[in-house]
Design an enzyme around this catalytic site. Structure first.
Site, short mmCIF file in Angstrom:
data_model
loop_
_atom_site.label_atom_id
_atom_site.label_comp_id
_atom_site.label_asym_id
_atom_site.label_seq_id
_atom_site.Cartn_x
_atom_site.Cartn_y
_atom_site.Cartn_z
N HIS A 167 0.81 -1.22 0.00
CA HIS A 167 0.00 0.00 0.00
C HIS A 167 0.84 1.27 0.00
O HIS A 167 0.35 2.34 0.38
CB HIS A 167 -0.95 0.00 1.20
CG HIS A 167 -1.99 -1.07 1.12
ND1 HIS A 167 -2.79 -1.41 2.19
CD2 HIS A 167 -2.37 -1.88 0.10
CE1 HIS A 167 -3.62 -2.38 1.84
NE2 HIS A 167 -3.37 -2.69 0.57
N CYS A 178 4.18 13.46 -13.67
CA CYS A 178 5.34 12.73 -14.20
C CYS A 178 5.67 11.46 -13.42
O CYS A 178 6.59 10.73 -13.79
CB CYS A 178 6.57 13.63 -14.25
SG CYS A 178 7.21 14.14 -12.63
N ASN A 303 -3.63 -13.05 15.29
CA ASN A 303 -4.42 -11.82 15.39
C ASN A 303 -5.36 -11.94 16.58
O ASN A 303 -5.67 -13.05 17.04
CB ASN A 303 -5.22 -11.59 14.10
CG ASN A 303 -5.67 -10.16 13.94
OD1 ASN A 303 -4.92 -9.24 14.25
ND2 ASN A 303 -6.88 -9.96 13.47
N THR A 305 -8.51 -11.03 16.55
CA THR A 305 -9.83 -11.45 16.06
C THR A 305 -9.67 -12.67 15.17
O THR A 305 -8.66 -12.84 14.48
CB THR A 305 -10.49 -10.31 15.27
OG1 THR A 305 -9.63 -9.93 14.18
CG2 THR A 305 -10.71 -9.10 16.17
#
Length: 504
Positions: A167, A178, A303, A305
């Site tokens: 990202h 440019c 994680n 969750t």
């Protein structure tokens, strides 16, 4: 089926403790690990994530309630259509950039770098825009050392980049016209804080150069943060796709996903493809189901969750808990299971003191192969003192281009490199003077050098150009002049012609 392991479970649960130890063993033994990370690994650094109750989306909605309906709207590519939302975006990004500049890498970033130093990391893919992986020592895809600029477009060096920023990077800016990629300086950041976009310096220089030669000026583009928004293509998408294909072809043996909720479509696709390759490589690596190694082919999701139901067949283990706490446990188990991986070989410095050797890490260079022969020297004189012809020096430009045609040894007269028969012949020393022999068995013998006169294997001397002949003394009372007639070598073997001088 995904197995959920609570990292904060009581120590009495032996099954959970044993499974966590097996995962740590897999990390210690695997050699091609792929890491996929999200914003959750940077929360301990003071950088908020996106979707939690105190994340960036909630913070944006709280600060600018009249501009955005949802926090996600401020990270959508459509915001550039409205001047107000664009100004708010620049102001918010400048504040986020200030907080990121003061942050330091978390234990998870150090863990990823440690895997790379131990030659276990195949590649790291991250959604984060903070660039903390590069602060930890991993070369990222937007680093100037890992990409080359060609006509405004960057091209990644796949052999050098260790961390792919899916990202973008908030520490860099990109021209909207440019596409030049520049470092976000303090000057640019002050303009963003005011809600304004600075002009591109590259476009400005080209336009001023045209004006100086009385040509019409060019359009000047504006700079924006070099991050990828929703519904926006990555400027290096083609290069990232090639690197991903190369990594999948190398058959990774473990996949670790940390600190992400797996909601972005592009990341979901990447994780699914890597998970299938890891499972396939583990089942077909050894060729026999009985020899499949238990520590290979694991897909681990770390994680707070749980993942959705669509991941039940792809994710093997879900470790519920803090990411930093899990990597610290893995490091502790790794040191206990394989202490040899953590040994540091000391070396001597120039003052004779011991110092730990530097861990060079993974360099994406390839093995250099055999060491080449020293250029310019061929058939060097051996160290045993046997007289051989002089050293023949060769010009470097005349060296054969093929390595197979290039002589690897310094001297083909060396005892170690020659055949057993030649070693026996070289070891022989004929004392012709003491035995008064005119003819000896000199087959396969080497020419002898005697003050400019070289004697061939049949004992007959021949002259160098411009040098006088000389006689060989056989005894104190007899001298012979050995002359070689103009005849072939075959005739000399049968009927040698010798003139012997009479005694005085």
């Amino acid at each position: 089926m995904t197995v959920t392991l609570n990292l904060n479970a009581p120590l009495a649960e032996s099954s959970t403790r044993r499974t966590l130890a097996d995962i740590s063993l897999s990390v210690a033994k695997c050699k091609k690990i792929v890491i996929v990370t999200g914003a959750g690994i940077s929360c301990s650094c003071g950088i908020p994530d996106f979707r939690s109750s105190d994340g960036l989306y909630a913070l944006v909605k709280e600060q600018f309630p009249d501009v955005v309906m949802k926090g996600r709207d401020l990270f959508d590519a459509s915001l550039f259509r409205d001047q107000t939302s664009t100004s708010v975006f620049y102001t918010f990004i400048s504040q986020l950039k200030r907080s990121i500049d003061s942050a330091s890498p978390a234990p998870t970033h150090e863990f990823i770098k440690r895997l790379d130093s131990k030659h276990k990391l195949l590649r790291s893919y991250t959604q984060n825009i903070d660039g903390l992986e590069e602060k930890a020592g991993l070369l990222s895809s937007l680093n100037q050392e890992t990409n080359s600029q060609m006509k405004g477009k960057s091209k990644l060096k796949a052999d050098e980049v260790r961390n792919i920023q899916l990202h973008g990077d908030i520490r860099r800016v990109r021209c909207t016209l440019c596409s030049v990629d520049l470092l976000c300086t303090e000057e640019f950041l002050c303009m963003f804080e005011k809600g304004l976009a600075p002009d591109c310096p590259e476009c400005t220089l080209r336009s001023e150069a045209r004006i100086a030669r009385s040509a019409r000026p060019l359009k000047i583009g504006s700079l924006r943060p070099a991050i990828v928004l929703y519904d926006e293509a990555h400027p290096m998408g083609d290069d990232i796709g090639k690197i991903q294909s190369q990594d999948m072809a190398r058959r990774p043996d473990m996949l670790i996903v940390m600190g992400t909720s797996l909601k972005v479509h592009g990341l979901k696709k990447l994780v699914k493809e890597f998970a299938k390759v890891v499972h396939t490589s583990a089942s077909s690596a050894t060729g026999s189901p009985r020899r499949v190694k238990k520590w290979q082919g694991k897909v681990v999701f770390v994680n707070k969750t749980a993942p959705g139901t669509e991941w039940s067949e792809l994710i093997d283990y879900h470790i519920m808990g803090d990411v930093d706490k899990w990597v610290e446990k893995v490091t502790e188990d790794w040191r206990r299971i394989r202490p040899s991986d953590w040994e540091i070989q000391p070396t001597l410095d120039e003052h004779g003191n011991f110092k730990p050797s530097k861990d060079k890490g993974r360099t994406l260079g390839r093995p250099t192969g055999k060491s080449k022969q020293k250029p310019g020297v061929e058939n060097a004189l051996p160290a045993d003192g046997i007289p051989f012809p002089s050293i023949v020096t060769k010009s470097t430009s005349n060296t054969p281009s093929s390595p197979s045609k290039r002589r690897q040894s310094v001297s083909h007269y060396s005892d170690l490199d020659s055949s057993p028969r030649k070693r026996r012949d070289v070891a022989k020393t004929y004392n012709k003077t003491s035995k008064c022999l005119l003819f000896v068995d000199a087959t396969n013998s080497i020419p002898q050098v005697d003050e400019g006169l070289i004697t061939d294997p049949f004992g007959s001397p021949f002259k160098h150009p411009g040098r006088r002949p000389r006689t060989r003394t056989i005894s104190a009372s007899t001298e012979i002049d050995i002359k070689r007639p103009r005849a072939s070598s075959a005739t000399l073997r049968k009927k040698p012609w010798v003139e012997v001088a009479a005694r005085p």
